[in-house]
Design a protein around this motif. Structure first.
Motif, mmCIF file in Angstrom:
data_model
loop_
_atom_site.group_PDB
_atom_site.id
_atom_site.type_symbol
_atom_site.label_atom_id
_atom_site.label_comp_id
_atom_site.label_asym_id
_atom_site.label_seq_id
_atom_site.Cartn_x
_atom_site.Cartn_y
_atom_site.Cartn_z
ATOM 1 N N GLU A 3 0.847 -1.193 0.000
ATOM 2 C CA GLU A 3 0.000 0.000 0.000
ATOM 3 C C GLU A 3 0.885 1.246 0.000
ATOM 4 O OE1 GLU A 3 -4.235 -0.638 0.378
ATOM 5 O OE2 GLU A 3 -3.501 0.731 1.909
ATOM 6 N N VAL A 4 0.504 2.221 -0.821
ATOM 7 C CA VAL A 4 1.290 3.454 -0.830
ATOM 8 C C VAL A 4 0.440 4.616 -0.338
ATOM 9 C CG1 VAL A 4 2.997 2.894 -2.596
ATOM 10 C CG2 VAL A 4 0.736 3.667 -3.289
ATOM 11 N N GLU A 5 1.066 5.586 0.302
ATOM 12 C CA GLU A 5 0.339 6.777 0.728
ATOM 13 C C GLU A 5 0.131 7.677 -0.483
ATOM 14 O OE1 GLU A 5 3.098 9.100 3.128
ATOM 15 O OE2 GLU A 5 4.323 7.301 3.332
ATOM 16 N N ASP A 6 -0.444 8.853 -0.242
ATOM 17 C CA ASP A 6 -0.768 9.748 -1.342
ATOM 18 C C ASP A 6 0.496 10.143 -2.111
ATOM 19 O OD1 ASP A 6 -1.818 11.479 -3.119
ATOM 20 O OD2 ASP A 6 -2.043 13.134 -1.704
ATOM 21 N N THR A 7 0.612 9.606 -3.287
ATOM 22 C CA THR A 7 1.791 9.913 -4.096
ATOM 23 C C THR A 7 1.376 10.626 -5.375
ATOM 24 O OG1 THR A 7 1.624 7.725 -5.052
ATOM 25 C CG2 THR A 7 3.221 8.011 -3.271
ATOM 26 N N SER A 8 0.194 11.283 -5.327
ATOM 27 C CA SER A 8 -0.255 11.939 -6.549
ATOM 28 C C SER A 8 0.805 12.949 -6.988
ATOM 29 C CB SER A 8 -1.601 12.622 -6.332
ATOM 30 O OG SER A 8 -1.515 13.497 -5.249
ATOM 31 N N PRO A 9 1.155 12.911 -8.275
ATOM 32 C CA PRO A 9 2.252 13.748 -8.752
ATOM 33 C C PRO A 9 1.861 15.223 -8.740
ATOM 34 C CG PRO A 9 1.153 12.676 -10.573
ATOM 35 C CD PRO A 9 0.508 12.150 -9.339
ATOM 36 N N PRO A 10 2.850 16.126 -8.711
ATOM 37 C CA PRO A 10 2.528 17.552 -8.815
ATOM 38 C C PRO A 10 1.896 17.856 -10.165
ATOM 39 C CG PRO A 10 4.912 17.210 -8.824
ATOM 40 C CD PRO A 10 4.294 15.888 -8.609
ATOM 41 N N LEU A 11 1.152 18.943 -10.217
ATOM 42 C CA LEU A 11 0.496 19.337 -11.459
ATOM 43 C C LEU A 11 1.548 19.494 -12.568
ATOM 44 C CD1 LEU A 11 -2.025 20.320 -12.923
ATOM 45 C CD2 LEU A 11 -1.636 22.586 -11.944
ATOM 46 N N LEU A 12 2.664 20.077 -12.182
ATOM 47 C CA LEU A 12 3.691 20.410 -13.173
ATOM 48 C C LEU A 12 5.060 20.239 -12.539
ATOM 49 C CD1 LEU A 12 3.733 21.842 -15.988
ATOM 50 C CD2 LEU A 12 4.010 23.957 -14.737
ATOM 51 N N GLU A 13 5.954 19.619 -13.263
ATOM 52 C CA GLU A 13 7.290 19.417 -12.710
ATOM 53 C C GLU A 13 8.338 19.575 -13.807
ATOM 54 O OE1 GLU A 13 7.532 15.636 -10.719
ATOM 55 O OE2 GLU A 13 9.569 16.056 -10.033
ATOM 56 N N LEU A 14 9.422 20.244 -13.484
ATOM 57 C CA LEU A 14 10.544 20.385 -14.412
ATOM 58 C C LEU A 14 11.726 19.654 -13.801
ATOM 59 C CD1 LEU A 14 10.252 24.239 -15.011
ATOM 60 C CD2 LEU A 14 9.062 22.397 -16.198
ATOM 61 N N ARG A 15 12.333 18.756 -14.579
ATOM 62 C CA ARG A 15 13.480 17.999 -14.080
ATOM 63 C C ARG A 15 14.700 18.246 -14.945
ATOM 64 N NH1 ARG A 15 10.813 12.150 -13.168
ATOM 65 N NH2 ARG A 15 9.347 12.712 -11.493
ATOM 66 N N ASP A 16 15.690 18.879 -14.334
ATOM 67 C CA ASP A 16 16.961 19.160 -15.001
ATOM 68 C C ASP A 16 16.763 19.672 -16.434
ATOM 69 O OD1 ASP A 16 19.690 19.423 -14.988
ATOM 70 O OD2 ASP A 16 20.035 17.425 -15.808
ATOM 71 N N LEU A 17 15.898 20.649 -16.543
ATOM 72 C CA LEU A 17 15.520 21.176 -17.858
ATOM 73 C C LEU A 17 16.626 22.058 -18.442
ATOM 74 C CD1 LEU A 17 12.728 21.301 -19.514
ATOM 75 C CD2 LEU A 17 12.734 23.658 -18.768
ATOM 76 N N ARG A 18 17.061 21.718 -19.651
ATOM 77 C CA ARG A 18 18.086 22.502 -20.337
ATOM 78 C C ARG A 18 17.596 22.897 -21.710
ATOM 79 N NH1 ARG A 18 23.160 21.964 -17.870
ATOM 80 N NH2 ARG A 18 22.900 20.667 -16.018
#
Ligand SMILES: Nc1ncnc2c1ncn2[C@@H]1O[C@H](COP(=O)(O)OP(=O)(O)OP(=O)(O)O)[C@@H](O)[C@H]1O
Ligand SMILES: [Mg+2]
Length: 239
Positions: A3-18
């Motif tokens: 079982e996992v707790e609330d892991t709903s992703p963020p609305l918007l995410e930037l990862r190491d954006l170049r």
């Protein structure tokens, strides 16, 4: 599966954006941006001219592809999407407001406002016109519905641009200097309008601005300098 707790992703995410520009000689303009935005946030993006704010907004708005790194919308990596899927996502999730509102001057206010619906494939004129009427009522311009866009004042045109951005109830509105070419009184009313939509509809706003007074009235202020996040701070609640 555990079982996992609330892991709903963020609305918007930037990862190491170049992002680099140029063919032979490449110049990197964004140097690895990591940011995440939740639902209902009202954020200012500030920083010197040429620091990369508009470039950042264009990547977030899926108007341009990053050189490397990811833009995730609701946890979904957008670099894996086809052009067609990107268009759908842009149409459903994102709304845009620019400094120079980009209204089509020869069209009426209503025709301008319902443009995103046409572009997203809606072909029912009655439904579209009803939505346009509603959006115009929101910005207090119902009586201008059938006037040509170029017969409005600058502030009125910017309110039309907001109505157009809101017509399909996007989760996120990206605004690049939305009040940049308005006098301070008109700028205030346009800003208040965005604030109201944020409060009433829970729309997330990312607003690029040079106006410190405007940035002060946002909940979160991100400063971009030379293509990196120089600071990222939240205004104390109720302050
Ligand atoms: N299409 C492009 N091709 C090449 N270089 C570009 C392009 N767009 C932007 N740049 C360069 O990238 C850098 C960042 O530009 P950007 O427009 O993102 O800055 P900005 O922070 O929005 O500035 P301003 O506050 O003046 O609008 C600048 O050096 C600019 O010259
Ligand atoms: Mg810019």
């Amino acid at each position: 599966m555990p079982e996992v707790e609330d892991t709903s992703p963020p609305l918007l995410e930037l990862r190491d954006l170049r992002k680099s520009y140029g063919d032979k000689i490449k110049t990197e303009v964004l140097h690895g941006i990591n940011l995440s935005f939740g639902s209902g946030e009202f954020t200012a993006i500030i920083g010197p001219s040429g620091s990369g704010k508009s470039t950042l907004l264009n990547q977030i708005g899926l108007l341009d592809r990053p050189t490397s790194g990811s833009v995730l919308v609701q946890g979904k990596k957008t670099e894996d999407l086809s052009e067609e899927e990107l268009t759908t996502l842009r149409g459903r999730t994102l709304g845009f407001i620019f400094q120079f509102h980009h209204l089509i001057s020869a069209l009426t206010v209503t025709e301008n406002v319902l443009m995103p619906l046409w572009l997203s494939g809606l072909r029912d004129r009655e439904v579209a016109e009803k939505a346009a009427k509603e959006a115009l009522a929101h910005v207090g311009l119902e009586e201008k519905a059938h006037v040509r866009a170029d017969e409005l004042s600058g502030g009125q045109q910017q309110r039309v641009a907001i109505a157009r951005a809101l017509i399909h109830h996007p989760a996120i509105i990206l605004a690049d200097e939305p009040t940049g070419n308005l006098d301070s009184k008109t700028a205030d009313s346009v800003f208040s309008l965005m604030r109201r939509f944020n409060a009433e509809l829970g729309t997330t706003f990312l607003i690029v601005t040079h106006d410190p007074r405007m940035a002060e009235r946002c909940d979160r202020v991100i400063r971009i300098e030379d293509g990196v996040v120089a600071s990222d701070s939240w205004r104390p609640k109720g302050g």
